[in-house]
Design an enzyme around this catalytic site. Structure first.
Site, PDB file in Angstrom:
ATOM      1  N   GLN A  78       0.837  -1.200   0.000  1.00 27.31           N
ATOM      2  CA  GLN A  78       0.000   0.000   0.000  1.00 27.31           C
ATOM      3  C   GLN A  78       0.876   1.256   0.000  1.00 27.31           C
ATOM      4  O   GLN A  78       1.092   1.860   1.045  1.00 27.31           O
ATOM      5  CB  GLN A  78      -0.893  -0.041   1.245  1.00 27.31           C
ATOM      6  CG  GLN A  78      -1.902   1.049   1.350  1.00 27.31           C
ATOM      7  CD  GLN A  78      -3.178   0.701   0.628  1.00 27.31           C
ATOM      8  OE1 GLN A  78      -3.577  -0.438   0.570  1.00 27.31           O
ATOM      9  NE2 GLN A  78      -3.820   1.697   0.085  1.00 27.31           N
ATOM     10  N   PHE A  79       1.369   1.660  -1.170  1.00 23.71           N
ATOM     11  CA  PHE A  79       2.247   2.827  -1.231  1.00 23.71           C
ATOM     12  C   PHE A  79       1.558   4.097  -0.784  1.00 23.71           C
ATOM     13  O   PHE A  79       2.199   5.043  -0.321  1.00 23.71           O
ATOM     14  CB  PHE A  79       2.838   2.997  -2.637  1.00 23.71           C
ATOM     15  CG  PHE A  79       1.902   3.613  -3.641  1.00 23.71           C
ATOM     16  CD1 PHE A  79       1.915   4.981  -3.858  1.00 23.71           C
ATOM     17  CD2 PHE A  79       1.018   2.829  -4.371  1.00 23.71           C
ATOM     18  CE1 PHE A  79       1.063   5.560  -4.783  1.00 23.71           C
ATOM     19  CE2 PHE A  79       0.165   3.379  -5.291  1.00 23.71           C
ATOM     20  CZ  PHE A  79       0.184   4.751  -5.505  1.00 23.71           C
ATOM     21  N   THR A  80       0.219   4.127  -0.834  1.00 22.08           N
ATOM     22  CA  THR A  80      -0.498   5.342  -0.462  1.00 22.08           C
ATOM     23  C   THR A  80      -0.403   5.659   1.029  1.00 22.08           C
ATOM     24  O   THR A  80      -0.761   6.758   1.441  1.00 22.08           O
ATOM     25  CB  THR A  80      -1.982   5.271  -0.881  1.00 22.08           C
ATOM     26  OG1 THR A  80      -2.592   4.152  -0.246  1.00 22.08           O
ATOM     27  CG2 THR A  80      -2.110   5.144  -2.396  1.00 22.08           C
TER      28      THR A  80
END
Length: 145
Positions: A78-80
């Site tokens: 989950q890069f966000t």
């Protein structure tokens, strides 16, 4: 490294309508990797997650760990989680690791969890995913290395 951990009764992740990872009782992890993350960060969080006492005993107290109750993990990249929203209206993702580095660290993290005897299911790195879960409690924690 940043992880949003949710205690779940069940969870699954789908890509293009097909389930690619699924667990019963355990933890769903949203995993964010940043530029500075090392194997030390991975080992620290893997150890912490596996042994956190966040599952209830017979008296309803949080006394059991994932390891104690043979729980499973659904791990989702989950890069966000490294989105910076302080300026403007569009998040800035400059603090997230580049995809090649993030993929390597994410795989190392999942292997560190597996090396502790945990069943780990995953999504598909970089894909648009649909995550479904039944949050148990709800119990949700944010961990950082």
């Amino acid at each position: 490294m940043r992880v949003v951990l949710q205690r779940t009764k069940q969870a699954s992740v789908s890509v293009d309508g097909e389930i690619v990872g699924q667990i019963d009782k355990g933890l769903t992890l949203l995993v964010g990797i940043t530029h500075e993350d090392t194997l030390k960060d991975i080992q620290y969080l893997a150890e912490k997650i596996v042994h956190l006492r966040i599952f209830e005993d017979a008296e309803g107290k949080m006394n059991h760990s994932l390891k104690d109750m043979d729980g499973q993990i659904l791990s989702i990249s989950q890069f966000t989680l490294y989105g910076d929203t302080r300026k403007g209206r569009r998040p800035n993702f400059m603090d997230a690791a580049k995809p090649d580095v993030a993929l390597l660290r994410y795989e190392e993290f999942n292997e560190a969890l597996r090396s502790k005897g945990i069943v780990v299911e995953t999504g598909t790195f970089g894909a648009m995913m649909d995550v479904s879960l039944v949050n148990d409690g709800p119990v949700t924690l944010i961990l950082e290395s």
